[in-house]
Design a protein around this motif. Sequence first.
Motif, PDB file in Angstrom:
ATOM      1  N   VAL A 144      45.105  23.560 -17.466  1.00 22.01           N
ATOM      2  CA  VAL A 144      44.232  24.604 -16.904  1.00 22.01           C
ATOM      3  C   VAL A 144      43.813  24.226 -15.485  1.00 22.01           C
ATOM      4  CG1 VAL A 144      42.016  25.808 -17.144  1.00 22.01           C
ATOM      5  CG2 VAL A 144      43.457  25.436 -19.159  1.00 22.01           C
ATOM      6  N   THR A 145      43.507  22.963 -15.257  1.00 26.91           N
ATOM      7  CA  THR A 145      43.158  22.503 -13.908  1.00 26.91           C
ATOM      8  C   THR A 145      44.283  22.806 -12.928  1.00 26.91           C
ATOM      9  OG1 THR A 145      41.706  20.766 -14.750  1.00 26.91           O
ATOM     10  CG2 THR A 145      42.574  20.468 -12.513  1.00 26.91           C
ATOM     11  N   LYS A 146      45.504  22.527 -13.337  1.00 25.05           N
ATOM     12  CA  LYS A 146      46.668  22.811 -12.483  1.00 25.05           C
ATOM     13  C   LYS A 146      46.736  24.297 -12.157  1.00 25.05           C
ATOM     14  CE  LYS A 146      51.717  22.238 -12.509  1.00 25.05           C
ATOM     15  NZ  LYS A 146      52.261  23.575 -12.614  1.00 25.05           N
ATOM     16  N   ARG A 147      46.501  25.135 -13.147  1.00 27.09           N
ATOM     17  CA  ARG A 147      46.537  26.591 -12.935  1.00 27.09           C
ATOM     18  C   ARG A 147      45.439  27.036 -11.961  1.00 27.09           C
ATOM     19  NH1 ARG A 147      49.291  30.074 -16.402  1.00 27.09           N
ATOM     20  NH2 ARG A 147      47.709  31.603 -15.801  1.00 27.09           N
ATOM     21  N   ILE A 148      44.246  26.505 -12.139  1.00 25.96           N
ATOM     22  CA  ILE A 148      43.132  26.875 -11.260  1.00 25.96           C
ATOM     23  C   ILE A 148      43.441  26.429  -9.832  1.00 25.96           C
ATOM     24  CG2 ILE A 148      40.698  26.417 -10.716  1.00 25.96           C
ATOM     25  CD1 ILE A 148      41.055  28.328 -13.110  1.00 25.96           C
ATOM     26  N   ASN A 149      43.972  25.230  -9.681  1.00 28.70           N
ATOM     27  CA  ASN A 149      44.327  24.746  -8.344  1.00 28.70           C
ATOM     28  C   ASN A 149      45.383  25.631  -7.697  1.00 28.70           C
ATOM     29  OD1 ASN A 149      42.483  22.636  -8.378  1.00 28.70           O
ATOM     30  ND2 ASN A 149      43.954  21.184  -9.209  1.00 28.70           N
ATOM     31  N   GLU A 150      46.346  26.087  -8.484  1.00 30.15           N
ATOM     32  CA  GLU A 150      47.370  26.991  -7.954  1.00 30.15           C
ATOM     33  C   GLU A 150      46.754  28.317  -7.511  1.00 30.15           C
ATOM     34  OE1 GLU A 150      50.217  27.078 -11.161  1.00 30.15           O
ATOM     35  OE2 GLU A 150      51.086  25.145 -10.564  1.00 30.15           O
ATOM     36  N   LEU A 151      45.790  28.827  -8.270  1.00 30.78           N
ATOM     37  CA  LEU A 151      45.087  30.051  -7.862  1.00 30.78           C
ATOM     38  C   LEU A 151      44.332  29.833  -6.551  1.00 30.78           C
ATOM     39  CD1 LEU A 151      43.549  31.434 -11.196  1.00 30.78           C
ATOM     40  CD2 LEU A 151      45.272  32.551  -9.764  1.00 30.78           C
ATOM     41  N   ALA A 152      43.657  28.695  -6.447  1.00 33.61           N
ATOM     42  CA  ALA A 152      42.912  28.382  -5.218  1.00 33.61           C
ATOM     43  C   ALA A 152      43.867  28.267  -4.034  1.00 33.61           C
ATOM     44  CB  ALA A 152      42.099  27.103  -5.395  1.00 33.61           C
ATOM     45  N   ASP A 153      45.019  27.647  -4.242  1.00 35.61           N
ATOM     46  CA  ASP A 153      46.019  27.552  -3.176  1.00 35.61           C
ATOM     47  C   ASP A 153      46.475  28.941  -2.738  1.00 35.61           C
ATOM     48  OD1 ASP A 153      45.904  24.774  -3.253  1.00 35.61           O
ATOM     49  OD2 ASP A 153      47.756  24.550  -4.426  1.00 35.61           O
ATOM     50  N   MET A 154      46.716  29.823  -3.705  1.00 33.73           N
ATOM     51  CA  MET A 154      47.144  31.183  -3.388  1.00 33.73           C
ATOM     52  C   MET A 154      46.068  31.914  -2.588  1.00 33.73           C
ATOM     53  SD  MET A 154      48.078  34.413  -5.888  1.00 33.73           S
ATOM     54  CE  MET A 154      49.544  33.705  -6.606  1.00 33.73           C
ATOM     55  N   ALA A 155      44.817  31.794  -3.038  1.00 32.40           N
ATOM     56  CA  ALA A 155      43.715  32.452  -2.326  1.00 32.40           C
ATOM     57  C   ALA A 155      43.604  31.923  -0.904  1.00 32.40           C
ATOM     58  CB  ALA A 155      42.400  32.260  -3.082  1.00 32.40           C
ATOM     59  N   ASP A 156      43.789  30.615  -0.744  1.00 34.34           N
ATOM     60  CA  ASP A 156      43.728  30.011   0.585  1.00 34.34           C
ATOM     61  C   ASP A 156      44.860  30.531   1.475  1.00 34.34           C
ATOM     62  OD1 ASP A 156      42.499  28.246   2.451  1.00 34.34           O
ATOM     63  OD2 ASP A 156      44.061  26.763   2.039  1.00 34.34           O
ATOM     64  N   LYS A 172      46.300  33.313   1.289  1.00 36.32           N
ATOM     65  CA  LYS A 172      46.070  34.722   1.597  1.00 36.32           C
ATOM     66  C   LYS A 172      44.797  34.938   2.426  1.00 36.32           C
ATOM     67  CE  LYS A 172      48.579  36.560  -2.337  1.00 36.32           C
ATOM     68  NZ  LYS A 172      49.555  37.271  -1.525  1.00 36.32           N
ATOM     69  N   ASN A 173      44.145  33.838   2.799  1.00 34.58           N
ATOM     70  CA  ASN A 173      42.868  33.917   3.523  1.00 34.58           C
ATOM     71  C   ASN A 173      41.847  34.770   2.769  1.00 34.58           C
ATOM     72  OD1 ASN A 173      43.586  32.255   5.722  1.00 34.58           O
ATOM     73  ND2 ASN A 173      44.746  33.968   6.585  1.00 34.58           N
ATOM     74  N   ASP A 174      41.891  34.678   1.449  1.00 34.66           N
ATOM     75  CA  ASP A 174      40.982  35.430   0.582  1.00 34.66           C
ATOM     76  C   ASP A 174      39.786  34.538   0.272  1.00 34.66           C
ATOM     77  OD1 ASP A 174      39.653  36.812  -1.420  1.00 34.66           O
ATOM     78  OD2 ASP A 174      41.472  37.271  -2.570  1.00 34.66           O
ATOM     79  N   ARG A 175      38.835  34.536   1.196  1.00 37.51           N
ATOM     80  CA  ARG A 175      37.680  33.637   1.096  1.00 37.51           C
ATOM     81  C   ARG A 175      36.800  33.943  -0.115  1.00 37.51           C
ATOM     82  NH1 ARG A 175      40.519  30.534   3.488  1.00 37.51           N
ATOM     83  NH2 ARG A 175      40.665  30.569   5.720  1.00 37.51           N
ATOM     84  N   ALA A 176      36.670  35.220  -0.455  1.00 35.18           N
ATOM     85  CA  ALA A 176      35.834  35.578  -1.605  1.00 35.18           C
ATOM     86  C   ALA A 176      36.403  34.994  -2.893  1.00 35.18           C
ATOM     87  CB  ALA A 176      35.701  37.097  -1.714  1.00 35.18           C
ATOM     88  N   THR A 177      37.700  35.133  -3.075  1.00 32.06           N
ATOM     89  CA  THR A 177      38.335  34.596  -4.280  1.00 32.06           C
ATOM     90  C   THR A 177      38.287  33.075  -4.272  1.00 32.06           C
ATOM     91  OG1 THR A 177      39.747  36.539  -4.502  1.00 32.06           O
ATOM     92  CG2 THR A 177      40.467  34.535  -5.641  1.00 32.06           C
ATOM     93  N   LEU A 178      38.516  32.495  -3.103  1.00 33.20           N
ATOM     94  CA  LEU A 178      38.470  31.037  -2.993  1.00 33.20           C
ATOM     95  C   LEU A 178      37.077  30.515  -3.357  1.00 33.20           C
ATOM     96  CD1 LEU A 178      40.260  28.648  -2.292  1.00 33.20           C
ATOM     97  CD2 LEU A 178      39.543  28.896   0.086  1.00 33.20           C
ATOM     98  N   GLN A 179      36.052  31.205  -2.889  1.00 31.58           N
ATOM     99  CA  GLN A 179      34.682  30.794  -3.222  1.00 31.58           C
ATOM    100  C   GLN A 179      34.418  30.930  -4.720  1.00 31.58           C
ATOM    101  OE1 GLN A 179      31.615  32.941  -1.144  1.00 31.58           O
ATOM    102  NE2 GLN A 179      29.976  31.766  -2.090  1.00 31.58           N
TER     103      GLN A 179
END
Length: 176
Positions: A97-109, A111-118
């Motif tokens: 799950v940690t790996k998946r969350i990190n991958e989501l954070a990487d994707m948000a980063d 895409k410059n999607d600061r709201a999702t990254l936060q």
Amino acid sequence: MIDEEMEEAINDQINAELYSSYLYLSMAADFGDKGLDGFETWMHSQAMEEVNHAMKLYNYVESRGGRVVLKEIEKPQVEWESPKDIFEDAYEHEQYVTKRINELADMADEKNDRATLQMLQWFVDEQVEEEESAEEILDKLDMVGDSGRGLLMLDKEMGQRPMKSVMPTPEEEGEE
């Protein structure tokens, strides 16, 4: 408005969180079958926590104008040899799950999607706690080894974890 690819990835994570809940409920049932009620209580609480995680993501997608699309939840394993085997699987699952969350954070980063990254930063922090908790219990199970008395003492300790509600109160929301 949420990016379409990000929306799909978060929907996949909603499914993964609901699977986590299902897995932990299965682990709870196995503990119940083994007469380890404290471990069962701990896993019930963990299962409810995972539902809360899914709902955080669900609410986030909706708040960003996205569409939540629920998918089929895979059937989890139903039986384990020992409490240690269960927590080894739980620890391995939390690492996944940690790996998946990190991958989501990487994707948000990307895409410059600061709201999702936060929003995902909360999950990043939560996963540190989840892995630490499972590893701590594994360490205790290693210490008690084959001692029935040690296992019963640990079972009693595990039963002290407060049960979380499916939809957290504002106080519980801050604790997770």
